[in-house]
Design a protein around this motif. Structure first.
Motif, PDB file in Angstrom:
ATOM      1  N   UNK A 179     -10.778   3.768   3.640  1.00  9.29           N
ATOM      2  CA  UNK A 179      -9.391   3.330   3.508  1.00  9.29           C
ATOM      3  C   UNK A 179      -8.793   4.027   2.292  1.00  9.29           C
ATOM      4  N   UNK A 180      -7.544   4.468   2.434  1.00  4.26           N
ATOM      5  CA  UNK A 180      -6.839   5.103   1.328  1.00  4.26           C
ATOM      6  C   UNK A 180      -6.349   4.026   0.367  1.00  4.26           C
ATOM      7  N   UNK A 238       0.013   6.569  -9.632  1.00  5.81           N
ATOM      8  CA  UNK A 238      -1.389   6.394 -10.013  1.00  5.81           C
ATOM      9  C   UNK A 238      -2.270   7.424  -9.337  1.00  5.81           C
ATOM     10  N   UNK A 239      -3.495   7.029  -9.001  1.00  6.33           N
ATOM     11  CA  UNK A 239      -4.489   7.930  -8.433  1.00  6.33           C
ATOM     12  C   UNK A 239      -4.877   7.466  -7.038  1.00  6.33           C
ATOM     13  N   UNK A 240      -4.846   8.374  -6.062  1.00  5.56           N
ATOM     14  CA  UNK A 240      -5.240   8.066  -4.688  1.00  5.56           C
ATOM     15  C   UNK A 240      -6.720   8.349  -4.490  1.00  5.56           C
ATOM     16  N   UNK A 241      -7.358   7.535  -3.639  1.00  2.05           N
ATOM     17  CA  UNK A 241      -8.770   7.738  -3.343  1.00  2.05           C
ATOM     18  C   UNK A 241      -9.106   7.188  -1.960  1.00  2.05           C
ATOM     19  N   UNK A 242      -9.884   7.956  -1.191  1.00  2.00           N
ATOM     20  CA  UNK A 242     -10.446   7.451   0.056  1.00  2.00           C
ATOM     21  C   UNK A 242     -11.700   6.671  -0.313  1.00  2.00           C
ATOM     22  N   UNK A 243     -11.725   5.378   0.005  1.00  2.00           N
ATOM     23  CA  UNK A 243     -12.817   4.494  -0.386  1.00  2.00           C
ATOM     24  C   UNK A 243     -13.525   3.961   0.848  1.00  2.00           C
ATOM     25  N   UNK A 244     -14.840   4.090   0.858  1.00  2.00           N
ATOM     26  CA  UNK A 244     -15.645   3.597   1.975  1.00  2.00           C
ATOM     27  C   UNK A 244     -15.552   2.074   2.050  1.00  2.00           C
ATOM     28  N   UNK A 245     -15.535   1.544   3.288  1.00  2.15           N
ATOM     29  CA  UNK A 245     -15.469   0.094   3.489  1.00  2.15           C
ATOM     30  C   UNK A 245     -16.477  -0.641   2.608  1.00  2.15           C
TER      31      UNK A 245
END
Length: 170
Positions: free
Chosen positions: A25-26, A116-123
Motif C-alpha cells: 500500500x502506498x 512528506x515522503x512516499x513509500x510502498x509498504x508491505x501489508x
C-alpha cells in the motif's frame, strides 16, 4: 467536554486514499500537518469549500497534488470507511478510499511530495507504522475484514479503538 462547550464545536472534513499494488500500500509520511504529528497515512487532505458534498473530488484532487497520479492511473476506487472523532473542539470526519494501481510500473515510482515522503509498504509491515488514530484502526480493520468485502463501514472513535458499523442504504 461539557454541555456548555458543545455549542462551539467546529467541523473538520478530510479525505484519504490508500492505493494497493499487489501486497503493498502506498503510504505518505506526512510532515508539517496542522492536525496530526508526523506519521504515516494515506494520500489526502482537507476539503475545499466547493468539495464539501463530494469527498471523491477532494481525494482525487489531493492525490494529483501530492503524487501526480490521477483517476486514470487507478481502478476500483471505492469509499470504504467514514470515521468520526471528537478532538480539540472539532468533530473530525474522515472519508477513507481504497483503490488499486492500474500500471505496475508506478509501484517502483515515488515522486517528490511536498507533504512528506512516499513509500510502498508491505501489508505485513503496516502495523509497525505510527499512524493517526483513526487511520491506524482503519488499516487494521481493512486488512482483517474490509479487503474481503465491498461494505462501507462507519466508525466512531472511542478511547482504545473504533466502534464499527456497516453503513447500509435503507
Amino acid at each position: 467536554m461539557d454541555a456548555d462547550t458543545n455549542t462551539d464545536i467546529k467541523l473538520r472534513n478530510m479525505t484519504s486514499i490508500y492505493i494497493s499494488c499487489g501486497t503493498k500500500i502506498l503510504l505518505l509520511y506526512r510532515i508539517g500537518s496542522r492536525v496530526v504529528p508526523p506519521s504515516w497515512c494515506g494520500i489526502g487532505g482537507h476539503f475545499e469549500p466547493d468539495e464539501l458534498n463530494d469527498p471523491r473530488t477532494c481525494v482525487l484532487r489531493e492525490l494529483e497534488e501530492e503524487t501526480g497520479l490521477t483517476e486514470k492511473d487507478l481502478k476500483n476506487i471505492s469509499l470504504r470507511y467514514v470515521t468520526l472523532k471528537l478532538k480539540d473542539g472539532e468533530i473530525r470526519q474522515n472519508y477513507y478510499y481504497f483503490a488499486e494501481l492500474k500500471n505496475q510500473i508506478f509501484s517502483t515510482f515515488l515522486p517528490e511530495c511536498s507533504e512528506g515522503v512516499l513509500e510502498w509498504t508491505a501489508y505485513e509491515n503496516l502495523a509497525q507504522r505510527r499512524m493517526p488514530y483513526t487511520a491506524g484502526y482503519v488499516i487494521r480493520h481493512y486488512l482483517e475484514t474490509g479487503r474481503h468485502t465491498e461494505t462501507l463501514y462507519c466508525g466512531t472513535a472511542v478511547p482504545g479503538g473504533i466502534s464499527w458499523a456497516e453503513l447500509t442504504d435503507f
